[in-house]
Design a protein around this motif. Structure first.
Motif, PDB file in Angstrom:
ATOM      1  N   LEU A 144      25.500 -12.690 -38.356  1.00  0.00           N
ATOM      2  CA  LEU A 144      25.010 -11.320 -38.345  1.00  0.00           C
ATOM      3  C   LEU A 144      23.693 -11.201 -39.101  1.00  0.00           C
ATOM      4  N   THR A 145      22.763 -10.468 -38.513  1.00  0.00           N
ATOM      5  CA  THR A 145      21.494 -10.139 -39.156  1.00  0.00           C
ATOM      6  C   THR A 145      21.359  -8.628 -39.181  1.00  0.00           C
ATOM      7  N   ILE A 146      21.063  -8.104 -40.360  1.00  0.00           N
ATOM      8  CA  ILE A 146      20.862  -6.669 -40.470  1.00  0.00           C
ATOM      9  C   ILE A 146      19.446  -6.390 -40.977  1.00  0.00           C
ATOM     10  N   VAL A 147      18.948  -5.198 -40.691  1.00  0.00           N
ATOM     11  CA  VAL A 147      17.648  -4.744 -41.168  1.00  0.00           C
ATOM     12  C   VAL A 147      17.856  -3.488 -41.990  1.00  0.00           C
ATOM     13  N   ILE A 148      17.265  -3.470 -43.182  1.00  0.00           N
ATOM     14  CA  ILE A 148      17.305  -2.272 -44.017  1.00  0.00           C
ATOM     15  C   ILE A 148      15.884  -1.943 -44.472  1.00  0.00           C
ATOM     16  N   ASN A 149      15.653  -0.692 -44.828  1.00  0.00           N
ATOM     17  CA  ASN A 149      14.336  -0.281 -45.307  1.00  0.00           C
ATOM     18  C   ASN A 149      14.071  -0.825 -46.706  1.00  0.00           C
ATOM     19  N   ALA A 150      12.783  -1.050 -46.995  1.00  0.00           N
ATOM     20  CA  ALA A 150      12.400  -1.581 -48.306  1.00  0.00           C
ATOM     21  C   ALA A 150      12.849  -0.665 -49.436  1.00  0.00           C
ATOM     22  N   GLU A 151      12.789   0.630 -49.216  1.00  0.00           N
ATOM     23  CA  GLU A 151      13.150   1.579 -50.276  1.00  0.00           C
ATOM     24  C   GLU A 151      14.646   1.553 -50.594  1.00  0.00           C
ATOM     25  N   ASP A 152      15.457   1.020 -49.673  1.00  0.00           N
ATOM     26  CA  ASP A 152      16.909   0.992 -49.871  1.00  0.00           C
ATOM     27  C   ASP A 152      17.414  -0.324 -50.454  1.00  0.00           C
ATOM     28  N   VAL A 153      16.518  -1.261 -50.731  1.00  0.00           N
ATOM     29  CA  VAL A 153      16.934  -2.581 -51.206  1.00  0.00           C
ATOM     30  C   VAL A 153      17.786  -2.517 -52.474  1.00  0.00           C
ATOM     31  N   PRO A 154      17.396  -1.774 -53.515  1.00  0.00           N
ATOM     32  CA  PRO A 154      18.223  -1.768 -54.737  1.00  0.00           C
ATOM     33  C   PRO A 154      19.663  -1.297 -54.498  1.00  0.00           C
ATOM     34  N   ASP A 155      19.830  -0.177 -53.812  1.00  0.00           N
ATOM     35  CA  ASP A 155      21.171   0.366 -53.575  1.00  0.00           C
ATOM     36  C   ASP A 155      21.954  -0.492 -52.586  1.00  0.00           C
ATOM     37  N   ALA A 156      21.295  -0.914 -51.513  1.00  0.00           N
ATOM     38  CA  ALA A 156      21.992  -1.711 -50.495  1.00  0.00           C
ATOM     39  C   ALA A 156      22.441  -3.052 -51.062  1.00  0.00           C
ATOM     40  N   SER A 157      21.646  -3.649 -51.934  1.00  0.00           N
ATOM     41  CA  SER A 157      22.017  -4.939 -52.530  1.00  0.00           C
ATOM     42  C   SER A 157      23.290  -4.819 -53.350  1.00  0.00           C
ATOM     43  N   LYS A 158      23.391  -3.755 -54.128  1.00  0.00           N
ATOM     44  CA  LYS A 158      24.588  -3.558 -54.939  1.00  0.00           C
ATOM     45  C   LYS A 158      25.809  -3.311 -54.067  1.00  0.00           C
ATOM     46  N   ILE A 159      25.617  -2.585 -52.973  1.00  0.00           N
ATOM     47  CA  ILE A 159      26.730  -2.356 -52.045  1.00  0.00           C
ATOM     48  C   ILE A 159      27.190  -3.664 -51.432  1.00  0.00           C
ATOM     49  N   LEU A 160      26.248  -4.482 -51.000  1.00  0.00           N
ATOM     50  CA  LEU A 160      26.588  -5.767 -50.375  1.00  0.00           C
ATOM     51  C   LEU A 160      27.332  -6.678 -51.346  1.00  0.00           C
ATOM     52  N   ARG A 161      26.979  -6.598 -52.608  1.00  0.00           N
ATOM     53  CA  ARG A 161      27.649  -7.448 -53.605  1.00  0.00           C
ATOM     54  C   ARG A 161      29.000  -6.883 -54.046  1.00  0.00           C
ATOM     55  N   ASP A 162      29.072  -5.572 -54.244  1.00  0.00           N
ATOM     56  CA  ASP A 162      30.230  -4.988 -54.930  1.00  0.00           C
ATOM     57  C   ASP A 162      31.294  -4.401 -54.009  1.00  0.00           C
ATOM     58  N   ASN A 163      30.925  -4.041 -52.773  1.00  0.00           N
ATOM     59  CA  ASN A 163      31.917  -3.438 -51.882  1.00  0.00           C
ATOM     60  C   ASN A 163      33.034  -4.442 -51.583  1.00  0.00           C
ATOM     61  N   SER A 164      34.254  -4.016 -51.702  1.00  0.00           N
ATOM     62  CA  SER A 164      35.396  -4.925 -51.566  1.00  0.00           C
ATOM     63  C   SER A 164      35.539  -5.509 -50.166  1.00  0.00           C
ATOM     64  N   ALA A 165      34.952  -4.840 -49.166  1.00  0.00           N
ATOM     65  CA  ALA A 165      35.022  -5.356 -47.796  1.00  0.00           C
ATOM     66  C   ALA A 165      33.893  -6.346 -47.499  1.00  0.00           C
ATOM     67  N   LEU A 166      32.944  -6.481 -48.433  1.00  0.00           N
ATOM     68  CA  LEU A 166      31.786  -7.354 -48.212  1.00  0.00           C
ATOM     69  C   LEU A 166      31.757  -8.495 -49.229  1.00  0.00           C
ATOM     70  N   SER A 224      12.576  -6.040 -56.313  1.00  0.00           N
ATOM     71  CA  SER A 224      13.252  -7.271 -56.710  1.00  0.00           C
ATOM     72  C   SER A 224      14.770  -7.096 -56.708  1.00  0.00           C
ATOM     73  N   VAL A 225      15.472  -8.181 -56.386  1.00  0.00           N
ATOM     74  CA  VAL A 225      16.939  -8.153 -56.430  1.00  0.00           C
ATOM     75  C   VAL A 225      17.468  -9.070 -57.530  1.00  0.00           C
ATOM     76  N   THR A 226      16.625  -9.404 -58.495  1.00  0.00           N
ATOM     77  CA  THR A 226      17.053 -10.319 -59.558  1.00  0.00           C
ATOM     78  C   THR A 226      18.178  -9.738 -60.409  1.00  0.00           C
ATOM     79  N   GLU A 227      18.251  -8.409 -60.526  1.00  0.00           N
ATOM     80  CA  GLU A 227      19.337  -7.811 -61.300  1.00  0.00           C
ATOM     81  C   GLU A 227      20.672  -7.941 -60.580  1.00  0.00           C
ATOM     82  N   VAL A 228      20.627  -8.027 -59.271  1.00  0.00           N
ATOM     83  CA  VAL A 228      21.858  -8.164 -58.481  1.00  0.00           C
ATOM     84  C   VAL A 228      22.222  -9.630 -58.299  1.00  0.00           C
ATOM     85  N   TRP A 229      21.242 -10.434 -57.907  1.00  0.00           N
ATOM     86  CA  TRP A 229      21.431 -11.876 -57.743  1.00  0.00           C
ATOM     87  C   TRP A 229      20.357 -12.591 -58.565  1.00  0.00           C
TER      88      TRP A 229
END
Length: 206
Positions: free
Chosen positions: A31-53, A115-120
């Protein structure tokens, strides 16, 4: 990843990312997804922390320059005149699933993604590499500086419009006892090899 796994993951991505999810498709059975640059901080945390992901591991991050992509590919990748993108490869160890994330920089003249260094934390050197080679700026990176090229290097060598010879060359000056930079002295030229063969070379014997 099987088709069923892809479908389950796709549904989880749609439910968790909601309007942050711009595009979703299957490429190379992944799977490949596309997200907006402005949503990177929030989307990264969702991808890491959501129990289904639970994408707890960043395997790789790289930049890409779409400058020379044709119209067909531009439509396929939904470029919309956006030249630079950052690609993230994520792994969920817990769920044994992978995900590719594509984020386009909104400004071609000054490409920037958060940057996503705080998440990964492993993103640190990957982001520095993308900054060094593509000139993509990562906002809030803790130490954004070149990592592969020389300190005095000019330009971004992986951009499609970067000259093969570069902009400057360096050498050690014996008189000044130091390395100096100067304009490139190599003239652009096209080299065509000269091939000389014996008469009737390669002819089949009668």
């Amino acid at each position: 990843m099987s088709t069923t796994q892809n479908e389950v993951l796709a549904a989880a991505l749609r439910n968790s990312l909601e309007n942050k999810l711009i595009n979703l498709r299957v490429q190379q059975n992944e799977l490949t997804i596309v997200i907006n640059a402005e949503d990177v901080p929030d989307a990264s945390k969702i991808l890491r922390d959501n129990s289904a992901l639970m994408f707890d591991t960043l395997i790789d991050l790289c930049g890409i320059d779409y400058l020379t992509y044709g119209d067909d590919l531009s439509i396929k990748y939904d470029l919309r005149n956006r030249r630079f993108a950052v690609i993230y490869h994520l792994l969920s160890v817990e769920r044994n699933q992978r995900l590719r994330v594509r984020v386009f920089a909104e400004n071609n003249e000054f490409p920037m993604v958060h940057s996503v260094t705080e998440v990964w934390p492993t993103a640190n050197w990957f982001e520095r590499e993308a900054f060094d080679l593509y000139g993509i700026v990562f906002a809030d990176h803790p130490d954004l500086r070149r990592i592969l090229t020389d300190y005095g290097f000019i330009g971004s060598p992986f951009r499609k419009d970067f000259p093969i010879t570069g902009h400057v060359e360096m050498r050690y000056d014996e008189q000044q006892k130091r390395v100096i930079y100067q304009p490139v002295s190599i003239e652009p030229r096209e080299i065509t090899p000269l091939v000389i063969r014996e008469e009737h070379y390669g002819d089949s014997e009668s």
